[in-house]
Design a protein around this motif. Structure first.
Motif, PDB file in Angstrom:
ATOM      1  N   GLY A 171     -27.195 -26.597 -25.166  1.00  0.00           N
ATOM      2  CA  GLY A 171     -27.075 -26.324 -26.588  1.00  0.00           C
ATOM      3  C   GLY A 171     -27.627 -24.950 -26.890  1.00  0.00           C
ATOM      4  N   PRO A 172     -27.927 -24.656 -28.143  1.00  0.00           N
ATOM      5  CA  PRO A 172     -28.445 -23.342 -28.522  1.00  0.00           C
ATOM      6  C   PRO A 172     -29.742 -22.963 -27.800  1.00  0.00           C
ATOM      7  CG  PRO A 172     -27.782 -24.586 -30.457  1.00  0.00           C
ATOM      8  CD  PRO A 172     -27.730 -25.536 -29.302  1.00  0.00           C
ATOM      9  N   GLN A 173     -30.525 -23.949 -27.403  1.00  0.00           N
ATOM     10  CA  GLN A 173     -31.782 -23.681 -26.708  1.00  0.00           C
ATOM     11  C   GLN A 173     -31.626 -23.713 -25.194  1.00  0.00           C
ATOM     12  OE1 GLN A 173     -34.446 -22.628 -28.466  1.00  0.00           O
ATOM     13  NE2 GLN A 173     -32.946 -22.774 -30.136  1.00  0.00           N
ATOM     14  N   GLY A 174     -30.384 -23.701 -24.732  1.00  0.00           N
ATOM     15  CA  GLY A 174     -30.149 -23.741 -23.295  1.00  0.00           C
ATOM     16  C   GLY A 174     -29.929 -25.169 -22.824  1.00  0.00           C
ATOM     17  N   VAL A 175     -30.414 -25.448 -21.620  1.00  0.00           N
ATOM     18  CA  VAL A 175     -30.213 -26.772 -21.028  1.00  0.00           C
ATOM     19  C   VAL A 175     -31.172 -27.780 -21.658  1.00  0.00           C
ATOM     20  CG1 VAL A 175     -30.394 -28.115 -18.899  1.00  0.00           C
ATOM     21  CG2 VAL A 175     -29.367 -25.834 -18.851  1.00  0.00           C
ATOM     22  N   ASP A 176     -30.644 -28.923 -22.041  1.00  0.00           N
ATOM     23  CA  ASP A 176     -31.467 -30.037 -22.501  1.00  0.00           C
ATOM     24  C   ASP A 176     -31.897 -30.806 -21.250  1.00  0.00           C
ATOM     25  OD1 ASP A 176     -32.297 -32.664 -23.303  1.00  0.00           O
ATOM     26  OD2 ASP A 176     -31.333 -32.337 -25.238  1.00  0.00           O
ATOM     27  N   ARG A 177     -33.140 -30.635 -20.838  1.00  0.00           N
ATOM     28  CA  ARG A 177     -33.593 -31.175 -19.556  1.00  0.00           C
ATOM     29  C   ARG A 177     -33.565 -32.703 -19.524  1.00  0.00           C
ATOM     30  NH1 ARG A 177     -36.235 -27.267 -16.366  1.00  0.00           N
ATOM     31  NH2 ARG A 177     -37.695 -28.746 -15.453  1.00  0.00           N
ATOM     32  N   GLN A 178     -33.799 -33.335 -20.655  1.00  0.00           N
ATOM     33  CA  GLN A 178     -33.753 -34.795 -20.672  1.00  0.00           C
ATOM     34  C   GLN A 178     -32.322 -35.294 -20.461  1.00  0.00           C
ATOM     35  OE1 GLN A 178     -35.848 -37.047 -23.614  1.00  0.00           O
ATOM     36  NE2 GLN A 178     -37.582 -35.659 -23.690  1.00  0.00           N
ATOM     37  N   LYS A 179     -31.356 -34.667 -21.129  1.00  0.00           N
ATOM     38  CA  LYS A 179     -29.958 -35.068 -20.952  1.00  0.00           C
ATOM     39  C   LYS A 179     -29.501 -34.800 -19.520  1.00  0.00           C
ATOM     40  CE  LYS A 179     -28.354 -34.441 -25.728  1.00  0.00           C
ATOM     41  NZ  LYS A 179     -27.445 -33.667 -26.614  1.00  0.00           N
ATOM     42  N   LEU A 180     -29.876 -33.649 -18.997  1.00  0.00           N
ATOM     43  CA  LEU A 180     -29.481 -33.317 -17.635  1.00  0.00           C
ATOM     44  C   LEU A 180     -30.141 -34.267 -16.639  1.00  0.00           C
ATOM     45  CD1 LEU A 180     -27.905 -31.402 -15.809  1.00  0.00           C
ATOM     46  CD2 LEU A 180     -29.929 -29.914 -15.748  1.00  0.00           C
ATOM     47  N   GLY A 181     -31.414 -34.575 -16.877  1.00  0.00           N
ATOM     48  CA  GLY A 181     -32.122 -35.490 -15.998  1.00  0.00           C
ATOM     49  C   GLY A 181     -31.477 -36.863 -15.967  1.00  0.00           C
ATOM     50  N   THR A 182     -30.991 -37.313 -17.112  1.00  0.00           N
ATOM     51  CA  THR A 182     -30.318 -38.621 -17.171  1.00  0.00           C
ATOM     52  C   THR A 182     -29.092 -38.653 -16.274  1.00  0.00           C
ATOM     53  OG1 THR A 182     -31.103 -38.983 -19.425  1.00  0.00           O
ATOM     54  CG2 THR A 182     -29.200 -40.261 -18.713  1.00  0.00           C
ATOM     55  N   LYS A 183     -28.410 -37.513 -16.159  1.00  0.00           N
ATOM     56  CA  LYS A 183     -27.192 -37.448 -15.352  1.00  0.00           C
ATOM     57  C   LYS A 183     -27.472 -37.360 -13.852  1.00  0.00           C
ATOM     58  CE  LYS A 183     -24.064 -35.442 -18.785  1.00  0.00           C
ATOM     59  NZ  LYS A 183     -23.005 -36.465 -18.699  1.00  0.00           N
ATOM     60  N   VAL A 184     -28.599 -36.746 -13.477  1.00  0.00           N
ATOM     61  CA  VAL A 184     -28.800 -36.482 -12.046  1.00  0.00           C
ATOM     62  C   VAL A 184     -29.833 -37.384 -11.375  1.00  0.00           C
ATOM     63  CG1 VAL A 184     -28.100 -34.074 -12.351  1.00  0.00           C
ATOM     64  CG2 VAL A 184     -30.533 -34.646 -12.394  1.00  0.00           C
TER      65      VAL A 184
END
Length: 211
Positions: free
Chosen positions: A71-84
């Motif tokens: 998003g505007p702040q770059g990578v959402d680490r929580q959302k990305l973490g959920t995927k990986v």
């Protein structure tokens, strides 16, 4: 602090000390203490944050591979973490994007500080990804497991299930301790941790004339 250094690479300037430790063990605190001792530190996690932050060089590639995680702040680490987390295929795909960029930044860091006696590479997955082969010695930051859990569970969005998933991806603390050249204890007062780090830095300064 346990010291049983067996250099893996020829002694040369700069000597590369790998700093590692499992999540919540106090590695960032230890790295900051090395910096206060005048030792240059390459922080792999901080580099990843920069690359994934607002305007970061990897944001578009991560969004293309993992839609909806930026998003505007770059990578959402929580959302990305959920995927990986827990998905080996997806985790490897992310690493294929991130690791080459971090490796380039690390090489630039070493070039900038090539005249120094000692530099520290702060790498969370030093053992897990084979980075220990490319450093002269390894310092492991460690604390009791109950203290690790207490620290980590204070973090926003962290749960026991998430902590367990992260632990499964990391070499156990007891194994890291067994493989360490230096063990930095952070379950003690900070003044004691600082004393340990000062002793490590002094050790390399004392031997710098032999490089």
């Amino acid at each position: 602090m346990i010291h049983r250094m067996r250099p893996r690479l020829p002694l040369r300037r700069p000597f590369i000390l790998g700093l590692t430790g499992s999540i919540g063990m106090g590695k960032s605190t230890a790295a900051a203490m090395f910096e206060r001792e005048g030792v240059p530190v390459f922080d792999a996690d901080a580099e990843v944050h920069r690359l994934q932050g607002p305007g970061g060089a990897l944001v578009s590639a991560i969004e293309a591979r993992f839609p909806g995680t930026t998003g505007p702040q770059g990578v959402d680490r929580q959302k990305l973490g959920t995927k990986v987390l827990g998905n080996t295929h997806e985790l490897h795909a992310l690493e294929a994007i991130v690791h080459p960029a971090v490796a380039r930044a690390q090489r630039h860091f070493l070039m900038r500080h090539r005249a120094r006696d000692l530099v520290v590479l702060d790498i969370p997955l030093l053992f897990e990804k084979g980075g220990w082969r490319r450093v002269g010695a390894v310092a492991v930051v460690s604390a009791p497991l109950w203290m690790q859990a207490r620290r980590v569970l204070r973090r926003p969005g962290m749960t026991w299930a998430r902590l367990k998933a992260i632990r499964r991806l990391q070499v156990p603390d007891r194994v890291k301790r067994a493989r360490a050249d230096f063990i930095i204890e952070t379950g003690r007062p900070k003044s004691e941790t600082r004393r340990q780090i000062r002793a490590i830095a002094s050790c390399f300064r004392a031997h710098s004339g032999r490089y």
